[in-house]
Design an enzyme around this catalytic site. Structure first.
Site, PDB file in Angstrom:
ATOM      1  N   ASP A  35     -14.337 -29.391 -38.055  1.00 40.85           N
ATOM      2  CA  ASP A  35     -12.598 -29.314 -38.012  1.00 40.85           C
ATOM      3  C   ASP A  35     -12.334 -29.484 -36.549  1.00 40.85           C
ATOM      4  O   ASP A  35     -12.749 -28.845 -35.523  1.00 40.85           O
ATOM      5  CB  ASP A  35     -12.236 -27.684 -38.434  1.00 40.85           C
ATOM      6  N   THR A  71      -5.018 -28.655 -40.797  1.00 41.17           N
ATOM      7  CA  THR A  71      -6.612 -28.421 -41.583  1.00 41.17           C
ATOM      8  C   THR A  71      -6.200 -28.702 -42.861  1.00 41.17           C
ATOM      9  O   THR A  71      -7.015 -29.444 -43.795  1.00 41.17           O
ATOM     10  CB  THR A  71      -6.922 -27.132 -41.106  1.00 41.17           C
ATOM     11  N   ASN A  92      -0.556 -25.645 -43.353  1.00 40.26           N
ATOM     12  CA  ASN A  92      -1.606 -24.856 -43.428  1.00 40.26           C
ATOM     13  C   ASN A  92      -1.190 -23.312 -44.109  1.00 40.26           C
ATOM     14  O   ASN A  92      -2.293 -22.598 -44.604  1.00 40.26           O
ATOM     15  CB  ASN A  92      -2.134 -24.550 -42.183  1.00 40.26           C
ATOM     16  N   ASP A 195     -12.374 -27.051 -33.565  1.00 38.55           N
ATOM     17  CA  ASP A 195     -10.875 -26.899 -33.543  1.00 38.55           C
ATOM     18  C   ASP A 195     -10.731 -25.426 -33.044  1.00 38.55           C
ATOM     19  O   ASP A 195      -9.662 -25.526 -32.054  1.00 38.55           O
ATOM     20  CB  ASP A 195     -10.619 -26.517 -34.933  1.00 38.55           C
ATOM     21  N   HIS A 199      -8.168 -25.374 -29.583  1.00 38.01           N
ATOM     22  CA  HIS A 199      -6.954 -24.470 -29.277  1.00 38.01           C
ATOM     23  C   HIS A 199      -6.854 -23.810 -28.292  1.00 38.01           C
ATOM     24  O   HIS A 199      -5.969 -23.508 -27.491  1.00 38.01           O
ATOM     25  CB  HIS A 199      -6.719 -23.859 -30.799  1.00 38.01           C
TER      26      HIS A 199
END
Length: 436
Positions: A35, A71, A92, A195, A199
């Protein structure tokens, strides 16, 4: 004499090139998703195992995710071959604009009512044609589709750590045993990194480079495990992702977007998701549609669309689930509805045409060419490629095999071993006729 030799060698060529029985020649497929792996994350980090994949298989320069670059929507496009407006996983978060229901991402993973909208994912299509499939943490794998479940499912629970390298290897060992000991044909395996690091720390932070090195080691471990389980000649692997990541612009460099400064959301909106990265949705109160649109049109660093006027390239306008107003922030600007409480240093959800939203594609195995660099393509085209590798009839989809079939040996027409056999026999035939 020449005639007899010709007949003999021609028969041998036909035998070598003749497809094996379906049960014997059908290879297996592992789809791995990391991801948030931006297309260029391996360019500022030493990644020897990923570099080796280009020598041993296929690499795309980059892959373009669908709008939305999130995602769940993006993963479901990959596994269904359908645009977001068709599969209707439009965020999401699971939501209901009429009741104001909002369900966090990981809690949606087993909510079939969010995923089952009449589109058939690859797991179910393959099972309907006699194959065994499994989903390991992959978004959408935990739902039922018209009452049918994936043969084996492991769903990631909320709060589960995503960066444990030991667990990553254990997950690979489990999946390899499913292929080698239980004869599964298709397994989808999902990892939540890089991911999370992107973030929390931003794509330029040293911790992102650290997790990319961990991913590279994991790919090396995967290749070792494939050999250990004697799957080198029967298992194809596709490694990809859902979208990229960009640095979030914050004060004092920029003024962050606070939408309530431009319109009274409490008065004008009946439903909203406007605090989720670079993409927002809004349902105006009855009679307030134009007022809301006009007010949002004045917001800097943001583009507002009426759903039925969305660009065709977005492939979102036909969605029945998407609310009437859609907003997309400029790259790096996060949306805030009322207060600046956004803590992410990196995010996605921006226009899929932005290079920071592009992602990776790698593939290797008995059906893939070696040392092949592919031009960029949209992720929608991965689905027909997977169906070709699995030798199953695809469900209705929006992709095209013509985009990706050059990655396959003889465009998917036979195994590498049979091709070599044909080439050898043809050389023998040429030699014998020359000698005669």
């Amino acid at each position: 004499m020449k005639t007899e030799l010709f007949v003999l060698v021609a028969a041998l060529v036909c035998t070598a090139s003749k497809p094996l029985s379906k049960a014997a020649q059908r290879n297996k497929l592992l789809l791995v998703s990391f991801d948030g792996f931006r297309w260029d994350y391996d360019q500022d980090v030493e990644t020897p195992h990923m570099d080796q994949l280009l020598q041993d298989g296929v690499k795309a320069k980059y892959m373009t995710p669908p709008m939305l670059t999130m995602t769940s929507p993006s993963h479901f496009t990959t596994i269904t071959g359908r645009w977001v407006e068709d599969h209707e996983v439009v965020h999401n978060m699971m939501f209901n604009a009429k009741t104001n229901q909002k369900v966090p991402h990981k809690q949606t993973l087993t909510r079939s009512e969010w995923w089952d909208n009449g589109v058939q994912p690859l797991w179910i299509t393959a099972q309907n044609q006699g194959l065994k499939t499994a989903s390991f943490y992959y978004p959408g794998g935990g739902a039922n589709y018209s009452g049918k479940a994936v043969n084996r499912v492991i769903v990631e629970e909320s709060g589960h750590p995503d960066d444990n390298e030991t667990e990553w290897r254990e997950n690979i060992d489990k999946v390899m045993s499913w292929f080698s000991e239980e004869d599964f044909h298709l397994v989808t395996l999902y990892y939540g990194e890089p991911d999370n690091v992107g973030h929390a720390k931003g794509p330029d932070h040293p911790d992102r480079k650290t997790i990319v090195r961990q991913i590279d080691r994991t790919i090396g471990y995967l290749r070792e495990a494939i050999g250990h389980h004697r799957l080198n000649d029967s298992l194809n692997v596709i490694i990809t992702s859902d979208q990229g990541m960009t640095t979030v612009k914050k004060r004092p460099q920029v003024d962050e977007i606070v939408l309530n400064k431009y319109l009274n959301l409490l008065k004008l909106a009946s439903f909203e998701i406007l605090d989720y990265g670079g993409f927002g949705i809004l349902t105006p109160r009855p009679g307030k549609e134009q007022e809301v649109f006009d007010a949002l049109s004045n917001v800097p660093n943001l583009t507002v669309y009426k759903k039925d006027e969305l660009p065709e390239s977005f492939r979102l306008a036909k969605s029945e689930r998407l609310p009437p107003i859609v907003v997309v922030a400029d790259l790096g600007f996060n949306l805030n509805s009322r207060f600046i409480v956004y803590v992410n240093k990196g995010d996605h959800g921006y226009h899929s045409g932005e290079m920071d939203m592009k992602t990776i594609f790698r593939a290797f195995g008995p059906d893939f060419r070696r040392n092949f660099l592919s031009e960029p393509f949209d992720s929608i085209h991965v689905y027909p490629l997977m169906c070709k590798v699995l030798q199953i009839k695809p469900a209705p989809h929006n992709g095209s095999l013509s985009v990706t079939e050059e990655m396959l040996l003889l465009h998917g027409g036979g195994s590498q071993r049979s091709q070599l056999s044909v080439a050898l026999l043809l050389s023998m035939m040429l030699f014998m006729f020359t000698e005669l």
